[in-house]
Design an enzyme around this catalytic site. Structure first.
Site, PDB file in Angstrom:
ATOM      1  N   ASP A 183      48.466  28.328  35.681  1.00  0.00           N
ATOM      2  CA  ASP A 183      49.117  29.496  36.279  1.00  0.00           C
ATOM      3  C   ASP A 183      49.947  29.037  37.476  1.00  0.00           C
ATOM      4  OD1 ASP A 183      49.783  32.137  36.482  1.00  0.00           O
ATOM      5  OD2 ASP A 183      47.941  32.749  37.481  1.00  0.00           O
ATOM      6  N   HIS A 196      56.636  37.184  45.809  1.00  0.00           N
ATOM      7  CA  HIS A 196      55.172  37.325  45.750  1.00  0.00           C
ATOM      8  C   HIS A 196      54.506  36.404  46.769  1.00  0.00           C
ATOM      9  CE1 HIS A 196      51.052  37.507  44.336  1.00  0.00           C
ATOM     10  NE2 HIS A 196      51.073  36.211  44.086  1.00  0.00           N
ATOM     11  N   GLU A 223      47.810  41.318  37.944  1.00  0.00           N
ATOM     12  CA  GLU A 223      48.984  40.533  38.320  1.00  0.00           C
ATOM     13  C   GLU A 223      49.927  40.539  37.130  1.00  0.00           C
ATOM     14  OE1 GLU A 223      47.916  36.643  39.906  1.00  0.00           O
ATOM     15  OE2 GLU A 223      47.632  37.553  41.881  1.00  0.00           O
ATOM     16  N   GLU A 241      52.585  39.080  35.006  1.00  0.00           N
ATOM     17  CA  GLU A 241      53.102  37.731  34.797  1.00  0.00           C
ATOM     18  C   GLU A 241      53.704  37.613  33.396  1.00  0.00           C
ATOM     19  OE1 GLU A 241      50.549  34.522  35.882  1.00  0.00           O
ATOM     20  OE2 GLU A 241      49.566  35.629  37.495  1.00  0.00           O
ATOM     21  N   ASP A 243      46.980  38.648  34.814  1.00  0.00           N
ATOM     22  CA  ASP A 243      45.986  37.760  35.437  1.00  0.00           C
ATOM     23  C   ASP A 243      45.109  38.605  36.372  1.00  0.00           C
ATOM     24  OD1 ASP A 243      44.728  35.377  36.197  1.00  0.00           O
ATOM     25  OD2 ASP A 243      46.099  35.106  37.879  1.00  0.00           O
ATOM     26  N   ARG A 245      40.200  40.568  44.437  1.00  0.00           N
ATOM     27  CA  ARG A 245      40.734  40.053  45.702  1.00  0.00           C
ATOM     28  C   ARG A 245      39.648  39.750  46.725  1.00  0.00           C
ATOM     29  NH1 ARG A 245      45.493  38.304  43.989  1.00  0.00           N
ATOM     30  NH2 ARG A 245      46.749  39.976  43.078  1.00  0.00           N
ATOM     31  N   GLN A 293      38.023  36.498  45.590  1.00  0.00           N
ATOM     32  CA  GLN A 293      39.008  35.430  45.799  1.00  0.00           C
ATOM     33  C   GLN A 293      39.114  35.044  47.270  1.00  0.00           C
ATOM     34  OE1 GLN A 293      42.912  36.609  44.414  1.00  0.00           O
ATOM     35  NE2 GLN A 293      43.876  34.670  44.972  1.00  0.00           N
ATOM     36  N   LYS A 299      39.310  34.963  39.546  1.00  0.00           N
ATOM     37  CA  LYS A 299      40.315  35.038  38.486  1.00  0.00           C
ATOM     38  C   LYS A 299      39.733  34.820  37.093  1.00  0.00           C
ATOM     39  CE  LYS A 299      44.297  34.630  41.053  1.00  0.00           C
ATOM     40  NZ  LYS A 299      45.480  35.503  40.929  1.00  0.00           N
ATOM     41  N   THR A 349      41.676  37.029  31.583  1.00  0.00           N
ATOM     42  CA  THR A 349      43.138  37.012  31.659  1.00  0.00           C
ATOM     43  C   THR A 349      43.626  37.558  30.328  1.00  0.00           C
ATOM     44  OG1 THR A 349      43.046  35.010  33.029  1.00  0.00           O
ATOM     45  CG2 THR A 349      45.176  35.576  32.047  1.00  0.00           C
ATOM     46  N   GLU A 386      50.128  43.808  46.720  1.00  0.00           N
ATOM     47  CA  GLU A 386      51.428  43.915  47.376  1.00  0.00           C
ATOM     48  C   GLU A 386      51.915  45.358  47.429  1.00  0.00           C
ATOM     49  OE1 GLU A 386      52.348  40.631  44.507  1.00  0.00           O
ATOM     50  OE2 GLU A 386      54.075  40.442  45.857  1.00  0.00           O
TER      51      GLU A 386
END
Lengths: 437, 437
Positions: free
Chosen positions: A136, A143, A209, A211, A243, A247, A250, A263, A267, A374
């Site tokens: 990844d 970002h 996420e 992606e 993904d 948080r 993480q 993570k 996925t 975000e």
């Protein structure tokens, strides 16, 4: 011969207005028929799946690259990915011809059509490849900047290395799941800034996420890098990636070795792999790179792709999905050729079917950010939904869907979707009583 | 019945004094015979390999767990790993019986002995499993402290999370190689602290990391954690790991997502997998854990293993190898059960044949540090070799070997070795002219 990308092409298979899958697309995927358990390779057109095992068995892959090689029998795309672009291109060109409204071979063969053309709603989609390694990247400047501002302040938002190389980490292959698979909220250690010690429980800051990833083939030998100028020969096609990220897990675990349990619980990927050839009309320039990258990362020419991407939320208990973000693949600072050249410059080998993802794709505006972290600025700016609820992160029962498409003149080359619903965490009691099978 | 670990057992196959592979060991591996290209599973005894395909074909795996299941035919250990401990134990017990000097079945069957017992020097060893995912922990407190002191000073040596959880990252499966494979010095980006920008070239700070890994089986479903109390049921056996590291590449790239190109150019493993059952007599307590870990990491009882480990260097151009370090697996702060419980507590699934490594194993003294980085304290304290040369990191032509063994009364349970020689980096011109096959 009319090229497979020609906008004037039409198929005898009906393609609904605005479909992601006109005859100009022809993405590849792996599916199970209701009447046969072994996974097969298919190509998607409109609302139908063309069963390529049947096409192979009928002897219709008869060009020089494919004849007798059994590359399209399944149970995954890996053998096909191990072939090179001439084989990939011949397969797509063969299917493009077979499906045209002017061609009789399949159109007028009712028995073969009955065996090979299946309603998409009748099949179960599988992971398109057996992924050996999943990498990844972290290639969106917007970002990386957004996350950096939140974690380290605006003066140190980008790490010193970020503008010099495409940063990446290794993900987990085992927990890759295909679109539609429910995703269980993970448990783990978290620690509030003010708490003296960590505690155990369900993640409260579950995120998505947005992606895009690519599948590799044919691979390079250990010790032999892929030069940037040849990197696109190793990119078969693209798919959507979510993904999923916890948080709070993480944040507590990631120093100094990077993301792990935050993570690797899941996925999700979309089932249809859109070939680089189908995306060719949508090639565009990427952002200007300043400072100029080192020579091994030079990629003159256009290596971006104009792919519109959106993430949508169907809140728990609700029926309507609403758009959270609209962004674009072309915003990525580091292109796929640079990613692959960097990944292998130390001699690291790739194998057919490796998954290489972009990292979260955010654009320049608030409305184009690719994650809840975000969009809600770390929880400080909740999103207000049309049903009156607010969200900062995902709740149990929420369904998150990512879609992507390239808009052509009168047609679109789409990716379909990657979707998943959030299931509640296991009760703690279930963590100590694994059923033994 | 005499247990397979009984020190009084003797085999009719000669076992040299001090061999790593007496009848009490019987590790499993995968090899190629000179007369047959397909990889087969073997067990090691003394200087011989027992070809388990021949034992299977002779119908000698006739217990209830193995009969008719074809688990030991190869081409990798994965199918055998997918079985559970009763099958693993039955296989070892069957081999222990077959190889005893008191048992006639194999001893007196000259034809079968000729087919099945091969000189170890006549076979080529392969990777023992097709590794789906490779995870590398960071479980030595001494190693984490040494590195932390060098990078962040003594007051911030351990990150705040380190004593609360076994930290890990995902490694690269594709570049796992078996002992004996030469390792090419990687090229990449590095940046001196005083330089305004990074530059490209061969790594100058090539290092080894002395580690021990385990292979997993049978695996857990996505979303269903492995409780700590059951974790050892998922550990088939152990092997030696050299996690080659390019410290200059690692230093410039690793923030914020962890090691990538500094590690993924090669990871070497020893070919023989020593079963957890064979290691049982050497079980011992691990270090006291303070603060007490969270409940999901509780592992009452002894979960360390007294495995002596050494790394040896044969310098380029020289013949003699000399010991760089002597350390022990029992120093690890986090045990394997804790590693696996943590790895899966978020629902992450494992599959048969995943490789889980310990991270560099360093002990409490200078002489027990598990990497050049620590032995030479970041290059400041060179090692003086007996040939008069000095080393801070590895030079081209250097051969690095890791060995490991448990010392019993009159016998040892050994791991053999993982060895590799450093090849010079590719010339930069070779990086832009990949041969096309």
């Amino acid at each position: 011969m009319i090229a497979a990308n020609d906008p004037s092409l039409r198929s005898f298979v009906p393609v609904p207005e605005g479909s992601d899958f006109p005859i100009q697309n022809l993405p590849f995927g792996v599916f199970r028929r209701a009447d046969s358990p072994a996974p097969r390779i298919g190509a998607r057109i409109g609302d139908h799946v063309l069963d390529l095992l049947e096409i192979e068995a009928a002897g219709l892959f008869d060009g020089p690259e494919l004849r007798g090689r059994d590359l399209l029998r399944g149970p995954s795309l890996n053998a096909f990915l191990a072939a090179r672009r001439p084989a990939w291109r011949e397969a797509r060109q063969t299917l493009s011809l077979l499906l045209r409204d002017t061609e009789e071979a399949l159109r007028d063969n009712q028995a073969l059509r009955a065996r090979a053309l299946l309603p998409a709603s009748s099949v179960e989609m599988c992971l398109p490849a057996q992924v050996g390694d999943y990498t990844d990247f972290y290639s969106s400047r917007e970002h990386a900047t957004n996350v950096g501002v939140m974690f380290r302040g605006p003066d140190n938002a980008l790490m010193p290395n970020w503008l010099h190389m495409p940063i990446a980490y290794h993900g987990r292959s085992s927990s890759l799941v295909v679109s539609g698979t429910p995703v269980r909220r993970p448990c783990g250690q978290t620690k509030a800034d003010t708490a003296p010690a960590p505690s155990f429980g369900a993640s409260r800051l579950l995120d998505f996420e947005l992606e895009v990833g690519f599948l590799t083939g044919p691979g390079n030998e250990l010790g032999r890098p892929i030069p940037a100028a040849e990197a696109e020969d190793h990119i078969f096609g693209l798919l959507l990636v979510n993904d999923w990220s916890a948080r709070d897990i993480q944040k507590w675990e990631y120093q100094p070795l990077g993301p792990f349990l935050g993570k690797n619980f899941a996925t999700s990927v979309s089932p249809w792999v859109v070939t680089l050839d189908a995306l060719e009309p949508f090639r565009c320039a990427g952002p200007i790179q300043d400072p100029e990258p080192l020579e091994y990362l030079h990629t003159p020419g256009a290596h971006g792709f104009d792919i519109q991407l959106e993430a949508l939320l169907a809140p728990a208990g609700g029926r309507n999905e609403e758009r959270l973000t609209l962004t674009n693949f072309k915003y990525l600072y580091w292109n796929m050729a640079q990613q692959l050249a960097h990944h292998t410059v130390n001699g690291c080998n790739t194998r057919p079917g490796d998954l290489v993802a972009s990292g979260t794709i955010s654009g320049p505006t608030r409305e184009s950010r690719g994650s809840m972290l975000e969009l809600c600025w770390g929880g400080k700016e909740p999103i207000r939904l049309s049903n009156g609820e607010e969200r900062t992160f995902l709740r149990d029962g929420d369904r998150l869907t990512i879609r992507g498409w390239c808009q052509g003149a009168g047609y679109r080359i789409g990716f379909g979707e990657v979707t998943g619903v959030v299931m509640p965490a296991l009760e703690t009691s279930q963590l100590t009583a694994e059923p033994r099978s």
